[in-house]
Enzyme design. Structure first.
Site, PDB file in Angstrom:
ATOM      1  N   HIS A   1       5.823  24.097  -6.205  1.00 39.58           N
ATOM      2  CA  HIS A   1       4.736  24.742  -5.451  1.00 39.58           C
ATOM      3  C   HIS A   1       5.013  24.614  -3.955  1.00 39.58           C
ATOM      4  O   HIS A   1       4.902  25.574  -3.193  1.00 39.58           O
ATOM      5  CB  HIS A   1       3.389  24.065  -5.733  1.00 39.58           C
ATOM      6  CG  HIS A   1       2.797  24.342  -7.069  1.00 39.58           C
ATOM      7  ND1 HIS A   1       2.724  25.589  -7.631  1.00 39.58           N
ATOM      8  CD2 HIS A   1       2.200  23.498  -7.961  1.00 39.58           C
ATOM      9  CE1 HIS A   1       2.115  25.511  -8.807  1.00 39.58           C
ATOM     10  NE2 HIS A   1       1.801  24.249  -9.033  1.00 39.58           N
TER      11      HIS A   1
ATOM     12  N   HIS B   1       7.126  20.018 -10.824  1.00 36.43           N
ATOM     13  CA  HIS B   1       6.064  21.030 -10.806  1.00 36.43           C
ATOM     14  C   HIS B   1       5.452  21.114  -9.404  1.00 36.43           C
ATOM     15  O   HIS B   1       5.357  22.192  -8.813  1.00 36.43           O
ATOM     16  CB  HIS B   1       4.998  20.661 -11.846  1.00 36.43           C
ATOM     17  CG  HIS B   1       3.809  21.556 -11.867  1.00 36.43           C
ATOM     18  ND1 HIS B   1       3.574  22.442 -12.896  1.00 36.43           N
ATOM     19  CD2 HIS B   1       2.764  21.704 -11.008  1.00 36.43           C
ATOM     20  CE1 HIS B   1       2.448  23.099 -12.652  1.00 36.43           C
ATOM     21  NE2 HIS B   1       1.936  22.657 -11.517  1.00 36.43           N
ATOM     22  N   GLU B   2       5.041  19.968  -8.887  1.00 37.71           N
ATOM     23  CA  GLU B   2       4.392  19.949  -7.569  1.00 37.71           C
ATOM     24  C   GLU B   2       5.362  20.333  -6.454  1.00 37.71           C
ATOM     25  O   GLU B   2       4.999  21.081  -5.540  1.00 37.71           O
ATOM     26  CB  GLU B   2       3.774  18.578  -7.298  1.00 37.71           C
ATOM     27  CG  GLU B   2       2.637  18.204  -8.231  1.00 37.71           C
ATOM     28  CD  GLU B   2       1.454  19.167  -8.194  1.00 37.71           C
ATOM     29  OE1 GLU B   2       1.235  19.848  -7.162  1.00 37.71           O
ATOM     30  OE2 GLU B   2       0.742  19.253  -9.214  1.00 37.71           O
TER      31      GLU B   2
END
Length: 191
Positions: free
Chosen positions: A53, A49-50
């Site tokens: 980004h 997820h990170e």
């Protein structure tokens, strides 16, 4: 900046954060096996997820790097150990560019939850392939549910969550992606 370049600090922050998250999710039933299941199911959801980004931000020419929020990790430990409550606020990808358009910012934000949805699909396949009760089945079921939960939580349309940025950019996309995920998250919390 290459998507494959990590600073030493970023590697340390990601490592500490993922280990803390795995512990928080494996407690109070802690065992090495439960920790490993949490590390794979929750840890992969958090890291990818990170990093998504970060990857999309770099695609738009922004400097981006994950930073742990150690106060949030400590709070997570305290809440889990004292009250049994699961709370994770491990940190975030810090992004800097002189100017990001609302569309760029929205797409950067959307990348994280969509990654969790993709991971949920992978974990769902594990559930289908492996025999109920097997280790990979349990990894699959936990990974499926936690990744959809994380996607829904992050699509909440309030700052500082991803959903707020997506909603500002494109309310229609937020509704199409966010509402079903938030609905699933609420279902998991209350039913």
């Amino acid at each position: 900046m290459s998507i494959f370049r990590f600073s030493q600090r970023e590697i340390i922050d990601l490592t500490i954060s993922v280990l803390a998250i795995a512990f928080i999710f494996s407690y109070p039933n802690f065992s090495i096996l439960v920790f490993i299941i949490s590390l794979i199911a929750v840890g992969s959801g958090f890291i990818f997820h990170e990093l998504m980004h970060r990857t999309v931000a770099r695609k738009y020419g922004a400097w981006s790097e994950f930073r742990a929020w150690y106060e949030g990790l400590i709070l997570g430990f305290i809440l889990k150990l004292v009250f049994g409550a699961t709370f994770i606020a491990p940190g975030a990808v810090y992004i800097y560019k002189d100017y990001l358009t609302p569309e760029e910012n929205g797409k950067i934000a959307l990348a994280g939850p969509l990654t969790n949805v993709a991971l949920a699909f992978v974990f769902f396949i594990l559930m289908l392939i492996f025999k109920p009760g097997s280790l990979l089945y349990w990894i699959g079921i936990f990974g499926f549910h936690i990744n959809l939960f994380l996607a829904g939580f992050n699509m909440l349309p309030i700052p500082p969550f991803d959903g707020e940025k997506v909603l500002k950019w494109n309310p229609f996309i937020w509704a199409i992606v966010g509402l079903p995920l938030i609905g699933y998250m609420l279902y998991m919390m209350f039913w």
